[in-house]
Design a protein around this motif. Structure first.
Motif, short mmCIF file in Angstrom:
data_model
loop_
_atom_site.label_atom_id
_atom_site.label_comp_id
_atom_site.label_asym_id
_atom_site.label_seq_id
_atom_site.Cartn_x
_atom_site.Cartn_y
_atom_site.Cartn_z
N TRP A 88 -18.54 -11.06 -28.04
CA TRP A 88 -17.50 -10.81 -29.05
C TRP A 88 -16.22 -10.30 -28.39
N THR A 89 -15.12 -10.39 -29.12
CA THR A 89 -13.84 -9.84 -28.68
C THR A 89 -13.65 -8.50 -29.37
N TYR A 90 -13.23 -7.49 -28.61
CA TYR A 90 -13.07 -6.13 -29.13
C TYR A 90 -11.65 -5.63 -28.93
N PHE A 91 -11.14 -4.91 -29.91
CA PHE A 91 -9.88 -4.18 -29.79
C PHE A 91 -10.22 -2.73 -29.51
N VAL A 92 -9.54 -2.13 -28.55
CA VAL A 92 -9.75 -0.73 -28.20
C VAL A 92 -8.43 -0.01 -28.41
N GLU A 93 -8.45 1.01 -29.27
CA GLU A 93 -7.23 1.76 -29.55
C GLU A 93 -7.48 3.26 -29.36
N PRO A 94 -6.98 3.82 -28.25
CA PRO A 94 -7.12 5.26 -28.01
C PRO A 94 -5.97 6.02 -28.69
N THR A 95 -6.29 7.12 -29.32
CA THR A 95 -5.34 7.84 -30.15
C THR A 95 -5.54 9.35 -29.99
N CYS A 96 -4.45 10.10 -30.04
CA CYS A 96 -4.52 11.57 -30.03
C CYS A 96 -3.80 12.11 -31.26
N VAL A 97 -4.22 13.29 -31.68
CA VAL A 97 -3.65 13.93 -32.86
C VAL A 97 -3.09 15.29 -32.45
N ASP A 98 -1.86 15.57 -32.89
CA ASP A 98 -1.28 16.90 -32.73
C ASP A 98 -0.52 17.25 -33.99
N ALA A 99 0.26 18.32 -33.96
CA ALA A 99 0.97 18.78 -35.16
C ALA A 99 1.94 17.75 -35.71
N ASP A 100 2.42 16.83 -34.86
CA ASP A 100 3.35 15.80 -35.33
C ASP A 100 2.64 14.60 -35.93
N GLY A 101 1.32 14.54 -35.82
CA GLY A 101 0.58 13.43 -36.39
C GLY A 101 -0.24 12.69 -35.36
#
Length: 125
Positions: A88-101
């Motif tokens: 399969w084909t996969y999308f990988v999206e790394p994300t961080c959260v702080d006070a600004d969103g």
């Protein structure tokens, strides 16, 4: 998404005096023999709440959000996931959260794939 908004709101309550903080850092993602590995480096923000990785299969047959444990200052960490189907084909999206969103991180050695306006990587067999 509600949990992420909750994280950002909690950060604002915990430290309302800090303004316009931005998450800095990057990621490197690889896929080998059915394992996707995402490494975060240089993660920093005065109001950092946490980071996570979304892995989504193109047709929605598989979707998971993995929490990222960071160590050090600036932070680094690695998330590994064995995917259910190597073809399969996969999308990988790394994300961080702080006070600004929510901040999607740029990739370090692959051109990011534009996925709904955020940095992401795509892996296919």
């Amino acid at each position: 998404m509600g949990a992420i908004a909750g994280f950002a709101g909690l950060a604002l309550l915990a430290n309302p005096a800090v303004g316009s903080a931005a998450v800095a850092g990057s990621f490197h993602a690889t896929r080998s023999d059915g394992v996707i590995e995402v490494t975060f480096t240089g993660i920093s923000s005065p109001t950092l709440v946490g980071c996570y990785v979304d892995v989504v299969e193109t047709y929605g047959r598989f979707e998971i959000r993995g929490e990222m444990a960071l160590t050090g200052d600036p932070g680094s960490g690695t998330y590994r996931l064995t995917v259910p189907d190597k073809s399969w084909t996969y999308f990988v999206e790394p994300t961080c959260v702080d006070a600004d969103g929510v901040t999607s991180l740029p990739g370090t050695d692959h051109p990011p794939l534009d996925l709904a306006g955020s940095a992401a990587m795509v892996f296919s067999s």
